[in-house]
Design a protein around this motif. Structure first.
Motif, mmCIF file in Angstrom:
data_model
loop_
_atom_site.group_PDB
_atom_site.id
_atom_site.type_symbol
_atom_site.label_atom_id
_atom_site.label_comp_id
_atom_site.label_asym_id
_atom_site.label_seq_id
_atom_site.Cartn_x
_atom_site.Cartn_y
_atom_site.Cartn_z
ATOM 1 N N ASP A 35 0.816 -1.294 -0.235
ATOM 2 C CA ASP A 35 0.062 0.020 0.039
ATOM 3 C C ASP A 35 0.967 1.285 0.156
ATOM 4 O O ASP A 35 0.628 2.107 -0.612
ATOM 5 C CB ASP A 35 -1.026 -0.018 1.030
ATOM 6 N N LEU A 36 1.993 1.083 0.868
ATOM 7 C CA LEU A 36 2.726 2.369 0.807
ATOM 8 C C LEU A 36 3.546 2.658 -0.494
ATOM 9 O O LEU A 36 3.354 3.884 -0.768
ATOM 10 C CB LEU A 36 3.846 2.218 1.890
ATOM 11 N N VAL A 37 3.889 1.607 -1.271
ATOM 12 C CA VAL A 37 4.833 1.792 -2.412
ATOM 13 C C VAL A 37 3.440 2.514 -3.574
ATOM 14 O O VAL A 37 4.121 3.221 -4.189
ATOM 15 C CB VAL A 37 5.239 0.575 -3.038
ATOM 16 N N GLU A 38 2.263 2.108 -3.399
ATOM 17 C CA GLU A 38 1.550 2.564 -4.239
ATOM 18 C C GLU A 38 0.905 4.009 -4.038
ATOM 19 O O GLU A 38 0.931 4.821 -5.115
ATOM 20 C CB GLU A 38 -0.091 1.614 -4.435
ATOM 21 N N ILE A 39 0.929 4.382 -2.749
ATOM 22 C CA ILE A 39 0.707 5.672 -2.325
ATOM 23 C C ILE A 39 1.906 6.554 -2.771
ATOM 24 O O ILE A 39 1.700 7.719 -3.235
ATOM 25 C CB ILE A 39 0.355 6.134 -0.915
ATOM 26 N N ILE A 43 2.127 9.823 -5.363
ATOM 27 C CA ILE A 43 2.310 11.180 -4.840
ATOM 28 C C ILE A 43 3.902 11.699 -5.768
ATOM 29 O O ILE A 43 3.537 12.675 -6.212
ATOM 30 C CB ILE A 43 2.891 11.285 -3.381
ATOM 31 N N LYS A 44 4.675 10.781 -6.160
ATOM 32 C CA LYS A 44 5.488 11.105 -7.264
ATOM 33 C C LYS A 44 4.912 11.574 -8.545
ATOM 34 O O LYS A 44 5.489 12.404 -9.177
ATOM 35 C CB LYS A 44 6.464 9.925 -7.190
ATOM 36 N N ASP A 81 10.097 -6.268 1.611
ATOM 37 C CA ASP A 81 9.135 -5.585 1.135
ATOM 38 C C ASP A 81 9.025 -4.163 1.853
ATOM 39 O O ASP A 81 8.889 -3.157 1.308
ATOM 40 C CB ASP A 81 7.840 -6.251 1.297
ATOM 41 N N LEU A 82 9.091 -4.207 3.109
ATOM 42 C CA LEU A 82 9.083 -3.087 4.000
ATOM 43 C C LEU A 82 10.320 -2.259 3.645
ATOM 44 O O LEU A 82 10.432 -0.913 4.007
ATOM 45 C CB LEU A 82 8.896 -3.515 5.383
ATOM 46 N N ARG A 83 11.517 -2.755 3.637
ATOM 47 C CA ARG A 83 12.828 -2.133 3.507
ATOM 48 C C ARG A 83 12.444 -1.112 2.271
ATOM 49 O O ARG A 83 13.071 0.106 2.247
ATOM 50 C CB ARG A 83 13.934 -3.051 3.407
ATOM 51 N N SER A 90 11.390 7.540 1.937
ATOM 52 C CA SER A 90 12.336 8.372 2.578
ATOM 53 C C SER A 90 12.696 9.485 1.548
ATOM 54 O O SER A 90 13.425 10.305 1.773
ATOM 55 C CB SER A 90 13.286 7.662 3.152
ATOM 56 N N THR A 91 12.349 9.242 0.270
ATOM 57 C CA THR A 91 12.884 9.939 -0.967
ATOM 58 C C THR A 91 11.787 11.139 -1.140
ATOM 59 O O THR A 91 12.037 11.913 -1.909
ATOM 60 C CB THR A 91 13.362 9.224 -2.092
ATOM 61 N N LEU A 92 10.761 11.092 -0.525
ATOM 62 C CA LEU A 92 9.588 11.696 -0.891
ATOM 63 C C LEU A 92 10.261 13.331 -0.077
ATOM 64 O O LEU A 92 10.933 13.476 1.040
ATOM 65 C CB LEU A 92 8.382 11.366 -0.241
#
Length: 110
Positions: A35-39, A43-44, A81-83, A90-92
């Motif tokens: 889910d985080l990767v999709e969000i 955003i990017k 996955d979490l890493r 952290s690049t946002l």
């Protein structure tokens, strides 16, 4: 008083979200990571459309990314996955990062 070691340690929302993630089972972490990767991708994509947006990570964040890759000593480094999700997160821009971490902490605690 405990020393703040990472750039996000001074943000209560981020610390809370990391504590929640740490307490989850691996399957839940995997779902959250996806889910985080999709969000983050959304955003990017929005940021790309804003031509005047300047992205500056800051020296502490760049150093943290380098050290994370070189050392892999954090608890979440054992979960690929979490890493990946956290490294990408952290690049946002910091504001986006903190908004996501706050939303994550709030939604999981609900």
């Amino acid at each position: 008083m405990e020393q703040k070691r990472r750039w996000y340690d001074s943000h209560e929302e981020a610390v809370k979200a990391f504590e929640i993630l740490k307490s989850m089972d691996s399957e839940s972490r995997k779902r959250i990571s996806k889910d985080l990767v999709e969000i983050i991708a959304q955003i990017k994509e929005l940021r790309k459309e804003e031509s005047d947006t300047v992205l500056s990570l800051g020296i502490e964040r760049v150093l943290g990314l380098y050290q994370q890759s070189a050392n892999s000593r954090r608890w979440y480094d054992n979960n690929s996955d979490l890493r990946y999700a956290l490294k990408t997160l952290s690049t946002l821009p910091e504001e986006d990062f903190l908004n996501i971490m706050e939303g994550l902490a709030d939604s999981i605690n609900s």
